[in-house]
Motif scaffolding. Structure first.
Motif, short mmCIF file in Angstrom:
data_model
loop_
_atom_site.label_atom_id
_atom_site.label_comp_id
_atom_site.label_asym_id
_atom_site.label_seq_id
_atom_site.Cartn_x
_atom_site.Cartn_y
_atom_site.Cartn_z
N VAL A 109 36.66 109.51 -102.79
CA VAL A 109 37.03 109.90 -101.31
C VAL A 109 38.57 109.77 -101.08
N TYR A 110 39.27 110.71 -100.97
CA TYR A 110 40.76 110.56 -100.96
C TYR A 110 41.17 110.82 -99.36
N VAL A 111 41.95 110.09 -98.98
CA VAL A 111 42.77 110.28 -97.60
C VAL A 111 43.77 110.86 -97.75
N SER A 112 44.00 112.05 -97.26
CA SER A 112 45.29 112.75 -97.23
C SER A 112 45.86 112.75 -95.81
N ARG A 148 40.97 114.46 -93.99
CA ARG A 148 42.24 114.82 -93.37
C ARG A 148 42.29 114.07 -91.84
N PRO A 149 42.48 113.02 -91.81
CA PRO A 149 42.60 112.44 -90.19
C PRO A 149 43.88 112.97 -89.65
N LEU A 186 41.04 115.13 -82.60
CA LEU A 186 42.35 114.83 -82.83
C LEU A 186 42.38 113.19 -83.27
N VAL A 187 41.72 112.62 -82.77
CA VAL A 187 41.97 110.99 -82.74
C VAL A 187 40.67 110.50 -83.58
N ALA A 192 35.80 104.14 -87.86
CA ALA A 192 35.10 105.49 -88.13
C ALA A 192 35.36 106.02 -89.54
N LEU A 193 36.41 105.89 -90.01
CA LEU A 193 36.97 106.30 -91.33
C LEU A 193 36.20 105.45 -92.57
#
Length: 228
Positions: A109-112, A148-149, A186-187, A192-193
């Motif tokens: 899992v990658y966070v961009s 993609r948060p 959007l939030v 949650a992540l």
């Protein structure tokens, strides 16, 4: 589930670590980074080393992990593209390639971030670099998910390492409940992540795709946690 976690000293990584330590489905967490966490837990091991991408230590078996949660990053503010690419692209792929080679069944899992440019040709430097990083991760022979948060609300005392961001979060904290009501897509939150990452790495979870935005993260992150 055995997890290897990168970027646990940052705001997102700290939130992900918290959820991993709380969830009974996570058996162990190895946090790899340049600085100590200052956290003690029976499930947690740390590897502090100058190069986080060095997985060559004899006691570190890349095949032993079920999931890699990669939360390591840096702000692009004031950085040239070459320097930013070394941190965002080179470091990430230096970790991902040996993990994929050792264990194709691993979930990575990658966070961009929202706005990442999958075409790699846009005007925004950070978005191009992250788009290239995502694209190359998706080509590797493991199960990769790109998170993609958009706006991220830090919860449970999880701080940002960046002074500017800490100030902004402090100023905007009263607005987050309102934003989450009027613009829920959007939030998201650090909680949650973390839960969403555990969810996508759990066999049997219905995941809507390989690139997950805030709406997907929030839906996956609302699943009930399995407490220790």
């Amino acid at each position: 589930m055995n997890v290897i976690l990168f970027g646990a000293t940052g705001m997102i990584g700290r939130g992900v670590l918290r959820e991993c330590l709380r969830d009974a489905s996570v058996t162990s967490v190895l946090a790899v980074g340049r600085t100590p966490l200052g956290v003690s837990h029976p499930k947690l091991r740390e590897r502090v080393q100058p190069d986080p991408s060095d997985l060559s230590a004899p006691d570190l078996d890349p095949a032993a992990f079920d999931a890699c949660f990669f939360c390591l990053g840096v702000s692009s503010v004031g950085m040239k593209e070459e320097a930013y690419r070394r941190v965002i692209y080179d470091l990430t792929l230096a970790v991902a390639r040996p993990l994929a080679a050792a264990n194709p069944r691993l979930t990575f899992v990658y966070v961009s971030g929202e706005g990442t440019d999958s075409t790699e040709r846009g005007r925004s430097m950070w978005a191009r670099v992250k788009g290239k990083t995502e694209n190359d991760l998706l080509e590797l022979p493991f199960q990769a998910y790109m998170f993609r948060p958009g706006l991220i609300q830090p919860l449970r005392g999880v701080p940002s390492k960046t002074r500017l961001y800490r100030s902004l979060y402090a100023l905007t904290a009263p607005l987050f409940p309102l934003l989450r009501r009027i613009a829920p897509d959007l939030v998201t939150t650090t909680e949650a992540l973390g839960r969403a990452m555990i969810a996508v790495a759990t066999p049997g979870t219905a995941v809507p795709g390989r690139v997950l935005r805030t709406r997907d993260i929030n839906r996956l992150g609302t699943a009930s946690i399995r407490h220790n």
